[in-house]
Write an enzyme that holds these catalytic residues in place. Structure first.
Site, PDB file in Angstrom:
ATOM      1  N   VAL A  99      46.215  64.180  86.551  1.00  0.00           N
ATOM      2  CA  VAL A  99      45.950  65.449  87.230  1.00  0.00           C
ATOM      3  C   VAL A  99      45.147  66.321  86.276  1.00  0.00           C
ATOM      4  O   VAL A  99      45.480  66.409  85.089  1.00  0.00           O
ATOM      5  CB  VAL A  99      47.252  66.169  87.615  1.00  0.00           C
ATOM      6  CG1 VAL A  99      46.948  67.446  88.391  1.00  0.00           C
ATOM      7  CG2 VAL A  99      48.171  65.249  88.426  1.00  0.00           C
ATOM      8  N   CYS A 100      44.090  66.945  86.785  1.00  0.00           N
ATOM      9  CA  CYS A 100      43.305  67.892  86.002  1.00  0.00           C
ATOM     10  C   CYS A 100      42.808  67.214  84.721  1.00  0.00           C
ATOM     11  O   CYS A 100      42.305  66.096  84.765  1.00  0.00           O
ATOM     12  CB  CYS A 100      44.149  69.136  85.736  1.00  0.00           C
ATOM     13  SG  CYS A 100      43.234  70.591  85.205  1.00  0.00           S
ATOM     14  N   THR A 101      42.965  67.857  83.563  1.00  0.00           N
ATOM     15  CA  THR A 101      42.452  67.265  82.325  1.00  0.00           C
ATOM     16  C   THR A 101      43.334  66.152  81.788  1.00  0.00           C
ATOM     17  O   THR A 101      43.068  65.620  80.700  1.00  0.00           O
ATOM     18  CB  THR A 101      42.269  68.344  81.246  1.00  0.00           C
ATOM     19  OG1 THR A 101      43.509  69.028  81.035  1.00  0.00           O
ATOM     20  CG2 THR A 101      41.193  69.336  81.652  1.00  0.00           C
ATOM     21  N   ALA A 151      41.514  66.180  90.601  1.00  0.00           N
ATOM     22  CA  ALA A 151      40.820  67.317  90.006  1.00  0.00           C
ATOM     23  C   ALA A 151      41.824  68.373  89.540  1.00  0.00           C
ATOM     24  O   ALA A 151      42.941  68.051  89.152  1.00  0.00           O
ATOM     25  CB  ALA A 151      39.814  67.878  91.012  1.00  0.00           C
TER      26      ALA A 151
END
Length: 212
Positions: A99-101, A151
């Site tokens: 998730v995300c970074t 993202a």
């Protein structure tokens, strides 16, 4: 079915808790919060603590890995214990996800070389430096490699619902969606970079500086 979520200092809370709220409801699922050292870690601003319940060595072969992101993900370089664990665990997972970074951790582990992946919109360059091709899609799947990236922050819920479908079936995923009443109707249409005004972008930059 064991689902492992590695925790580290300065993570984004919803990156971990969003998927947790979906996946912990699946039949026979065990969600484990693991990390380099058992005990509390703090989120990006330090306001919230989450607990690492098990050491990484105690979770060698999870069925699913969900790597959250956050400012602290930058410290998880190729030889960090969590990154090494992700690399090794991926050998036997059904799915390794981020998730995300958190995708930067997958990249540092060498799992994204030459494939498309996503992350927070502000970190596409960092992701590409780790061998991936960054795309703006909310969820990116490479099922042949058992890799799924999502993202920024809230997209982890979307990814977890898709994962529920892959692990069980569509009615199970839809049941999870209904149980958490996930029916987004945001009051503003500014949830993507393309929809943001210069004023909003400047505010984001200002708030990000305040967190660092």
């Amino acid at each position: 079915m064991q689902i492992a979520i590695p925790l580290f200092d300065r993570l984004t809370a919803l990156d971990a808790v969003g998927p947790y709220e979906v996946l912990q409801r699946l039949p026979e699922a065990e969600v484990v919060f693991c990390g380099a050292d058992p005990g509390a870690v703090r989120t990006e601003n330090g306001f919230l603590g989450l607990t690492v319940e098990r050491a990484l060595d105690d979770v060698p072969h999870p069925d699913v890995v969900v790597v959250p992101g956050g400012i602290g993900s930058r410290a998880l370089t190729a030889e960090h214990p969590i990154t090494r664990w992700v690399r090794e665990a991926h050998g036997t997972t059904r799915f390794t996800t981020s998730v995300c970074t958190g995708s930067l951790v997958l990249g540092a582990a060498g799992l994204l070389d030459g494939v498309t992946a996503t992350t927070h919109w502000s970190c596409y360059g960092e992701l590409e430096a780790l061998g991936a091709t960054a795309v703006a899609d909310r969820v990116v799947e490479h099922l042949d490699r058992r890799i799924i990236t999502s993202a920024g922050v809230s997209s982890g819920i979307d990814m977890a619902l898709r994962l529920a479908e892959l692990l069980v079936d569509r009615p199970a995923a839809e049941a999870m969606q209904l149980m958490i009443e996930y029916d987004p109707q945001p009051p503003f249409a500014c949830g993507s970079l393309t929809a943001a005004s210069p004023e909003v972008l400047e505010r984001v930059a200002s708030y990000s500086r305040d967190k660092d």
